[in-house]
Design a protein around this motif. Structure first.
Motif, PDB file in Angstrom:
ATOM      1  N   GLN A  43       0.815  -1.208   0.000  1.00  6.39           N
ATOM      2  CA  GLN A  43       0.000   0.000   0.000  1.00  6.39           C
ATOM      3  C   GLN A  43       0.855   1.268   0.000  1.00  6.39           C
ATOM      4  OE1 GLN A  43      -0.663  -2.708   2.012  1.00  6.39           O
ATOM      5  NE2 GLN A  43      -2.683  -2.489   2.946  1.00  6.39           N
TER       6      GLN A  43
ATOM      7  N   GLU C 187      -9.951  -4.275   6.274  1.00  3.72           N
ATOM      8  CA  GLU C 187      -8.624  -4.322   6.903  1.00  3.72           C
ATOM      9  C   GLU C 187      -7.496  -3.885   5.973  1.00  3.72           C
ATOM     10  OE1 GLU C 187      -7.494  -7.816   9.013  1.00  3.72           O
ATOM     11  OE2 GLU C 187      -9.345  -7.851  10.185  1.00  3.72           O
ATOM     12  N   PHE C 189      -6.996  -1.465   3.693  1.00  2.00           N
ATOM     13  CA  PHE C 189      -6.639  -0.050   3.794  1.00  2.00           C
ATOM     14  C   PHE C 189      -7.106   0.560   5.122  1.00  2.00           C
ATOM     15  CE2 PHE C 189      -6.299   0.299  -0.971  1.00  2.00           C
ATOM     16  CZ  PHE C 189      -5.002   0.785  -0.987  1.00  2.00           C
ATOM     17  N   GLY C 190      -7.865  -0.210   5.902  1.00  4.75           N
ATOM     18  CA  GLY C 190      -8.344   0.312   7.172  1.00  4.75           C
ATOM     19  C   GLY C 190      -9.450   1.333   7.049  1.00  4.75           C
ATOM     20  N   ASN C 260      -4.242   2.965   9.214  1.00  5.19           N
ATOM     21  CA  ASN C 260      -5.278   1.938   9.187  1.00  5.19           C
ATOM     22  C   ASN C 260      -6.234   2.123  10.359  1.00  5.19           C
ATOM     23  OD1 ASN C 260      -6.691  -0.626   9.447  1.00  5.19           O
ATOM     24  ND2 ASN C 260      -5.252  -1.364   7.893  1.00  5.19           N
ATOM     25  N   THR C 263      -7.783  -1.500  11.901  1.00  3.09           N
ATOM     26  CA  THR C 263      -6.981  -2.348  12.781  1.00  3.09           C
ATOM     27  C   THR C 263      -6.510  -1.567  14.012  1.00  3.09           C
ATOM     28  OG1 THR C 263      -4.994  -1.905  11.473  1.00  3.09           O
ATOM     29  CG2 THR C 263      -6.231  -3.888  10.925  1.00  3.09           C
TER      30      THR C 263
END
Lengths: 281, 281, 281
Positions: A43, C187, C189-190, C260, C263
Motif C-alpha cells: 500500500q 482491513e 486499507f483500514g 489503518n 486495525t
C-alpha cells in the motif's frame, strides 16, 4: 483502429474496488481484453508500483495499455497522465513516481495530462477518492478501445517533468564489490531480488560455481552478512541451503532452496534496504 | 483448427509472476481465452497440484489446455511435457508427479516432451528459474492457439515413464472400516476432504442418518477420534456441530456447520495424514 | 439475443471452487465474458454479499448477470432464484437475504425460482453442497448466453416474498445527529464505511472544513468517540491523522491518511456495529 489489451495493477488487495474499475472498462467497450497485473502492491508504495510494471510490461505486446493505481495523493494536486513509452505501450497513472523506472530504463516518448472534462466517468466529479475507477479506468478504456486517440487524452507536457523517485542505484565500487538496493522481498516464496544486473557479476569476475559474500543492511545497520554459492537454479544446492542466483528479470537474487529467505531473516525492501555483493576470498 | 481455452494453476500466490505468464500467452494469440485455476496450491506440493487438477478439469470442455506449474525442481533435469488425456484435455507441466491422479483416474493417451529449441520463449535460454513463463506458458499458448499441433510439441515418450507419486490409497479393510488419506484441509472454510469415494460408505452399510466413527492420524499418531453423524449437507446439523458428508467431488468430507473443522483441530493434509471411517456401534 | 457479461461474487476465498464455476459457464458458451466481483466476502455473511453487490452493480451495463454465492443454507429449503432488477441487471442467488439492498434501493421487477429439473448441471443431483457450481453458474450462464429466456428460468413468485434482512437504517435524529451502521471495515486499507448518505451531513449543517463528533458502538458499548475533521480526501489532513470523508459510493467514511483506522481501533462491521455522527460544538 484496433483494440488494445488492458492490464491493471493496484495496491487495492483482494477487495471489491477492482470490479468497479472493470465495470467502467467493460461499459466503455465490452470487447476489451482486461487482465490483472497484480493488486497486491504494498500500500502507498509508488516505487514498487514502478518496479512491478517493469517486471511484466516487456512481455506484453507493444500496444498494450497499463493502468497503475497506487495513489496515496488521490484527490490532491498531482497530475493524472498517460505516458507513451518508447517501446510502444501506454501507462495510465497518477504522475507520482510510478513512471520512474519506465522513464529511465525504457524511455517515455510523450506524456499527456488527462483532461477530466472529457476523460472522466460522467457524473463522478463529486467523488474525490477513487480516481482509479473514475479517471484512470475510464480514460484507459477509451484509449484501448480507440474511442479516443492518444492526442485526445489531454494536453502534452514535458517528459522532463515526469516525477522520478530517488533510489540507491546499482554501482560497481572500486574495491571489487557491487552495491544496490533490495527492490523486492516476496514473502510467498521468500525470494529477495535486487536492482543489480546479474551480468555485472561476471564482468568483475564472479561466475557460476564461485562463492560470493553478500551483505544486506537496513538504514546502514547490517542485518545479514554471509558467504554463499553462486548457482544457476535452486536445485543446484541442497534443500534448505541459501544461494545467490539470477531472477527471471536477470537481476541478482538470494533464496533458500525450498525455504524462505525473507521470513527467516526478516528482510524488507525499498530504498532503505541496501545490498552489497563481492567475490569471497 | 479451433482455439482452445487455457487454464493456469500454480503455487505462485497473489504475486506478479502470473501476469508475466499471461503476457506470453496473449502475445502468442490475443484471442485466447485464459482462465485462472488457482495460484494458491501449497508451495512445492506436487501431489496437491495433481489433486487440484482433478477437482476442476472434468468440468472443462474436452479440448482445454491446462498449465500446471508447481516446480520445485525448475532448471534441473526433470522433463517438461504435454500429456493428452483420454478425456481429451491437455496438461502442460513439469513431469514431476503432477500427472499422478490424471494418469491413474482418467488416463493419458500420449505424452510428449517439450522441444525447447522450438517451444520456448525466444531469448529466454539464460533464465533458469521461470519455466512457467518461458516454457509452459509459451508452449501451451501455441498449442491452444493451434500455432503448433500436439505432435509438434516434441518427441513422444512412454506413458509408463510419467512420474507417479506414492500416496495412501483408499482401501476397504476387512473389519468394516475404510482407510485413506486427507487430501485437502482448506483453512478458508475449514473443510477436510479425503480420497475415499463417498459411495463406498453405502456399499459397506453406512447411510445418511447413521453415525460413524472417524479417526484421523498424522504419522501414525491419532489426532482426532470421534463419533459423527452422516448427513447430506451442513444445515442438517445445528450450527457449530461436526458432520461427515460428501464433497462436491463425491469424496468423504468432515466439516463443522458454519464453523472451521481444520483450524479448530489443527488438521493438515498430504500423504502423512491418514483417515479412517467405520460404522459406529 | 445478445450475450451478457457474467460477474461472480462468493465467500469462497482464494481457492479452487471458483474455477469449477467458470468451467461450467465456459462449457455452456465459450464466448461468455466472465468477471470476478470478489471472492472475499466474509464467510456466511449474506448482508455483506448484498452490500457488495450494491457497490459495483450500478457500474455494469444494464444487461449484466450477477452470480452471488454466499450460501450457508446450501442444500436446505431456501429458494434458488433469479431476480430482474428495475435497472435491468439480473442477480442469480439463493434467496436468503442477498437481495435485501437491491430490492430496497434499486427495486426488483420480477423474481423467478430456478427450475432445477432444467437449469441444473446434468448429473449433479446427488451433490448437495455446491449449488454455486451446479445450479447458480449453470443457470446464469444459460441466461447470459441466451440459451434460455428469463421466463425459462422457472416459475415467478411474488417480489414481496423476497427475503430481506433487518439492519439499522440510517436515520436523522431530532437532536442534530445521524445514526446508522458500519457496513464495512476493510482491513486492507483500514477504511470504515457506513450506510449514511454523505449528502445528509450538509442537509443538517455539516460541511467540508467543519469538525464533527463520531461515535462507534458495538452491541451498545461505545468503542470509539472522537472529534474529527470533515474533508474531501485523505491528503487534506497530515499523514497519520484521522478524518471523516465520503466513500466512492457517497456514504460517510472514516479513515486515517496512509494509516489503518480499522486495525488501530479494532473496528468490526455488520448489524451489531452502530455509527453516530453530529456537528462538534
Amino acid at each position: 483502429m484496433k483494440k488494445l489489451a488492458l492490464v491493471m495493477q493496484t495496491d487495492f488487495g483482494p477487495g471489491i474496488a477492482v470490479c468497479a474499475m472493470k465495470a467502467v472498462c467493460h461499459s466503455v467497450d465490452p470487447d476489451l481484453k482486461i487482465y490483472d497485473g497484480t493488486h497486491h502492491i504494498r500500500q502507498f508504495d509508488v516505487l514498487t508500483a514502478s518496479d512491478t510494471l517493469m517486471y511484466y510490461l516487456p512481455y506484453w505486446p507493444k500496444e498494450t495499455v497499463f493502468i497503475s493505481v497506487v495513489d496515496p495523493g488521490v484527490g490532491t494536486k498531482r497530475r493524472s497522465c498517460v505516458a507513451r513509452l518508447t517501446s510502444g505501450q501506454y501507462v495510465v497513472t497518477p504522475d507520482n513516481g510510478a513512471l520512474t523506472y519506465v522513464k529511465q530504463e525504457i524511455g517515455i516518448d510523450e506524456v499527456r495530462e488527462i483532461d477530466e472534462r472529457v476523460n472522466r466517468l460522467p457524473d463522478s466529479q463529486n467523488v474525490h477518492i477513487f480516481h482509479g475507477r473514475d479517471v484512470y479506468s475510464y480514460c484507459a478504456a477509451r484509449l484501448a478501445a480507440a474511442v479516443i486517440t492518444f492526442e485526445q487524452v489531454g494536453p502534452a507536457y514535458s517528459v522532463e517533468d515526469v516525477v522520478e523517485i530517488d533510489f540507491p542505484r546499482p554501482t560497481v565500487v572500486g574495491d571489487g564489490s557491487i552495491t544496490g538496493m533490495v527492490n523486492h522481498a516476496y514473502e510467498h516464496f521468500g525470494l529477495l531480488s535486487t536492482n543489480i544486473p546479474f551480468v555485472w557479476l561476471a564482468e568483475i569476475g564472479m561466475n557460476y560455481g564461485d562463492t560470493v559474500k553478500v551483505s544486506i543492511s537496513h538504514r546502514d545497520k547490517v542485518v545479514y552478512d554471509r558467504v554463499l554459492p553462486l548457482a544457476r537454479t535452486f536445485g543446484e544446492v541442497a534443500v534448505g541451503e541459501t544461494l545467490v542466483l539470477s531472477t527471471e528479470t536477470r537481476a541478482v537474487m538470494v533464496a533458500i532452496n525450498q525455504g524462505n529467505f525473507v521470513t527467516e531473516h526478516n528482510i524488507g525492501y525499498g530504498a532503505d534496504w541496501k545490498f552489497e555483493i563481492r567475490k569471497a576470498d
